[in-house]
Design an enzyme around this catalytic site. Structure first.
Site, PDB file in Angstrom:
ATOM      1  N   CYS A 126       0.816  -1.212   0.000  1.00 16.88           N
ATOM      2  CA  CYS A 126       0.000   0.000   0.000  1.00 16.88           C
ATOM      3  C   CYS A 126       0.853   1.267   0.000  1.00 16.88           C
ATOM      4  O   CYS A 126       0.504   2.258  -0.649  1.00 16.88           O
ATOM      5  CB  CYS A 126      -0.996  -0.012   1.157  1.00 16.88           C
ATOM      6  SG  CYS A 126      -0.300  -0.290   2.791  1.00 16.88           S
ATOM      7  N   HIS A 193      -2.554   0.285   7.083  1.00 21.06           N
ATOM      8  CA  HIS A 193      -2.969   0.314   5.682  1.00 21.06           C
ATOM      9  C   HIS A 193      -3.136   1.781   5.291  1.00 21.06           C
ATOM     10  O   HIS A 193      -3.409   2.635   6.144  1.00 21.06           O
ATOM     11  CB  HIS A 193      -4.282  -0.448   5.493  1.00 21.06           C
ATOM     12  CG  HIS A 193      -4.740  -0.534   4.074  1.00 21.06           C
ATOM     13  ND1 HIS A 193      -3.953  -1.026   3.060  1.00 21.06           N
ATOM     14  CD2 HIS A 193      -5.911  -0.159   3.475  1.00 21.06           C
ATOM     15  CE1 HIS A 193      -4.619  -0.982   1.918  1.00 21.06           C
ATOM     16  NE2 HIS A 193      -5.807  -0.449   2.143  1.00 21.06           N
ATOM     17  N   HIS A 205      -5.994   1.890  -3.483  1.00 22.95           N
ATOM     18  CA  HIS A 205      -5.252   1.260  -2.386  1.00 22.95           C
ATOM     19  C   HIS A 205      -4.870  -0.163  -2.767  1.00 22.95           C
ATOM     20  O   HIS A 205      -5.300  -0.692  -3.790  1.00 22.95           O
ATOM     21  CB  HIS A 205      -6.062   1.294  -1.089  1.00 22.95           C
ATOM     22  CG  HIS A 205      -7.302   0.447  -1.112  1.00 22.95           C
ATOM     23  ND1 HIS A 205      -7.741  -0.271  -0.026  1.00 22.95           N
ATOM     24  CD2 HIS A 205      -8.219   0.189  -2.092  1.00 22.95           C
ATOM     25  CE1 HIS A 205      -8.860  -0.900  -0.304  1.00 22.95           C
ATOM     26  NE2 HIS A 205      -9.164  -0.650  -1.552  1.00 22.95           N
TER      27      HIS A 205
END
Length: 238
Positions: A126, A193, A205
């Site tokens: 990510c 994340h 993402h």
């Protein structure tokens, strides 16, 4: 690679199974030699050469190639292999530890797509996606940071520790703009994340174990957002 070095690398790969073996091809006194290196990676599907081993190989002679294995899989290069090969500036030699087959790749200008890229922690994850988005869309080069899989389970808090260093500051949700980033907590004690906001309630993402994607920002993602960040300068701190 010479046949002898292939044999040595294959032997190393089979000893390391089910983990990836890694090493370096070095020219010393006019001869190519294979030098084994320690793999610092935690998982079975990636490798990180120990920096001490890299330095030792460099002291032996000129490093001319990177070698690693694909345990139980064909030696076809992954997207992560191609990205890392570009970063190294060296040819890469990949061996299938079961089949003994080989493939070779060289730097050719490859870059992984923003949508549909494969997951590989530390190479295509990510944060790597955010770095690539900023480079391609804004011409901004964000710093990279060493990271190993599941760092959030080992008491590390990498996003909070490093995003300010990378040039981001915290903002309120009411002031959202395309290019802002969300830190998100996914089954973790800390935010582990991140996503970049594309506008029109959409995010880009790369969730662990999945292909990178565009998704609607809402529901689970919004509920588990801990920070909203913007790149640039602010008089406030967070």
């Amino acid at each position: 690679m010479l046949d002898l070095n292939q044999a040595l690398a294959l032997e190393h790969a089979r000893e390391a199974f089910p983990f990836e073996a890694c090493g370096l091809l070095v020219v010393r006194k006019g001869r190519e030699i294979y030098i084994r290196c320690r793999n610092l990676a935690v998982g079975t599907d990636q490798f990180v050469i120990h920096p001490q081993d890299y330095a030792a190989a460099d002291a032996e002679g000129e490093i001319i190639g990177v070698v690693h294995s694909h345990p139980g899989l064909p030696p076809e290069p992954s997207q992560a292999d191609r990205v890392a090969c570009e970063a190294s500036g060296l040819p890469w030699y990949i061996v299938g530890s079961s089949s003994g087959e080989w493939s070779t790749i060289e730097p050719s200008g490859y870059s992984a797509p923003l949508v549909g890229r494969e997951w590989s922690h530390g190479v295509l994850d990510c944060y790597a996606l955010i770095r690539d988005w900023f480079q391609r869309e804004r011409g901004i080069t964000l710093p990279d940071f060493p990271r190993f899989d599941e760092w959030w389970k080992r008491g590390e808090n990498l996003y909070i520790d490093h995003f300010a260093i990378a040039g981001f500051f915290s903002i309120d949700f009411d002031n959202l703009q395309a290019g802002d980033c969300f830190l998100i907590q996914v089954a973790s004690p800390v935010p582990n994340h991140a996503a970049v906001y594309l506008g029109d309630d959409m995010i880009l993402h790369h969730l662990q174990g999945r292909l990178s994607s565009r998704d609607v920002y809402g529901g689970y993602w919004q509920k588990n957002t801990t920070h909203i960040l913007r790149y640039g300068h602010s008089h406030s701190s967070w």
